[in-house]
Write an enzyme that holds these catalytic residues in place. Structure first.
Site, short mmCIF file in Angstrom:
data_model
loop_
_atom_site.label_atom_id
_atom_site.label_comp_id
_atom_site.label_asym_id
_atom_site.label_seq_id
_atom_site.Cartn_x
_atom_site.Cartn_y
_atom_site.Cartn_z
N SER A 1 0.82 -1.21 0.00
CA SER A 1 0.00 0.00 0.00
C SER A 1 0.86 1.26 0.00
O SER A 1 0.44 2.29 -0.54
CB SER A 1 -0.97 0.00 1.19
OG SER A 1 -0.28 -0.13 2.41
N GLU A 2 2.06 1.21 0.59
CA GLU A 2 2.98 2.34 0.52
C GLU A 2 4.43 1.90 0.48
O GLU A 2 4.81 0.90 1.12
CB GLU A 2 2.81 3.28 1.72
CG GLU A 2 2.07 4.56 1.43
CD GLU A 2 0.58 4.40 1.60
OE1 GLU A 2 -0.17 5.26 1.09
OE2 GLU A 2 0.17 3.43 2.24
N THR A 3 5.21 2.64 -0.29
CA THR A 3 6.67 2.57 -0.23
C THR A 3 7.16 3.95 0.16
O THR A 3 6.80 4.95 -0.46
CB THR A 3 7.27 2.16 -1.58
OG1 THR A 3 6.84 0.82 -1.90
CG2 THR A 3 8.79 2.19 -1.53
#
Length: 257
Positions: free
Chosen positions: A43-45
């Site tokens: 969902s996030e980097t």
């Protein structure tokens, strides 16, 4: 570049919300960061570069850069304080949402985040059709918050993501009062190419102000009821929301890009 994957808002592997953390000496092109985020398919980097007075931090979803992310900020703070600067128990990040801090307190990492100002909006047929349950009330900040009646309605919800994608707001959060916790919620982000965000820190910058006012107390223990699940320990302070959680390391690797 060195890359860590950390499960945030949990002390157990394969729970909480996994975030990739890339530590950099200088900024690559935005297009490359976006490709790495898409390749990671989390969902996030988070991408982080050390500066004179702290660190510059940016967050990319598979669908684009985002202005605020809780779990990837917690994960980045965890990486810095455990693997980069082990003598430090406090990190300041310069971000699109201003300066954000992460402070280590025993096994918790406390984040100082901005609160979203929620405005009531009418409950619509489109919301009901998207969620599968008619909300009791709805509110808009950056994201859409829909309040349901029971925890089971949140846990068992099977939203139509194509219809969620048509609703106003960047993300959709559904929430209800909890049994063991003050609140139960789930978060959906099809506009960012994320079907369900397992544990959403920025979402609780919407949810905690709501529950603090509804329950008449500032300390909120929140449960995110995704399949991975996670617990957030929150303190509503008006313009700011303090969000604490645990974290655990999944992997350390090298990105060849």
């Amino acid at each position: 570049m060195k890359s860590y994957i950390v499960d945030a808002f949990t002390s157990k592997l394969f729970q909480g919300n996994p975030a990739a953390v890339c530590l950099l000496d200088s900024w690559p092109k935005d297009d490359l960061m976006q490709k790495i985020a898409m390749e990671n398919n989390l969902s996030e980097t988070a991408f982080c570069v050390k500066e004179v007075n702290g660190y510059r931090l940016r967050w990319f979803t598979p669908g684009g850069e985002i202005d605020l992310c809780g779990h990837a900020t917690l994960a980045t703070g965890y990486v810095i304080m455990n693997f980069v600067d082990k003598d430090n128990d406090h990190v300041t990040f310069h971000t699109l949402s201003g300066d954000l801090t992460v402070t280590k307190n025993a096994d918790l990492y406390e984040m100082n985040f901005p609160s979203y100002d929620l405005k009531p909006v009418p409950v619509t047929k489109e919301m009901t059709d998207a969620i599968g349950v008619k909300p009791l009330a709805a509110y808009m900040g950056r994201d859409l918050v829909c309040v349901l009646n029971t925890p089971d309605q949140v846990i068992n919800a099977a939203p139509d993501l194509k219809k969620v994608n048509q609703l106003d707001g960047l993300l959709l959060h559904i929430t209800a009062p909890g049994d063991q916790y003050d609140s139960v919620s789930r978060s959906f982000a099809p506009k960012l190419a994320v079907d369900e965000d397992p544990v959403c820190g920025s979402g609780h910058c919407h949810l905690v102000p709501y529950w603090a006012k509804r329950l008449g107390k500032n300390q909120i223990t929140a449960f995110q009821a995704s399949k991975r699940s996670g617990v957030l320990y929150c303190d509503y302070q008006g313009a700011r929301t303090m969000i604490s959680g645990k974290a655990t390391l999944y992997s350390i690797g090298e990105v060849y890009a």
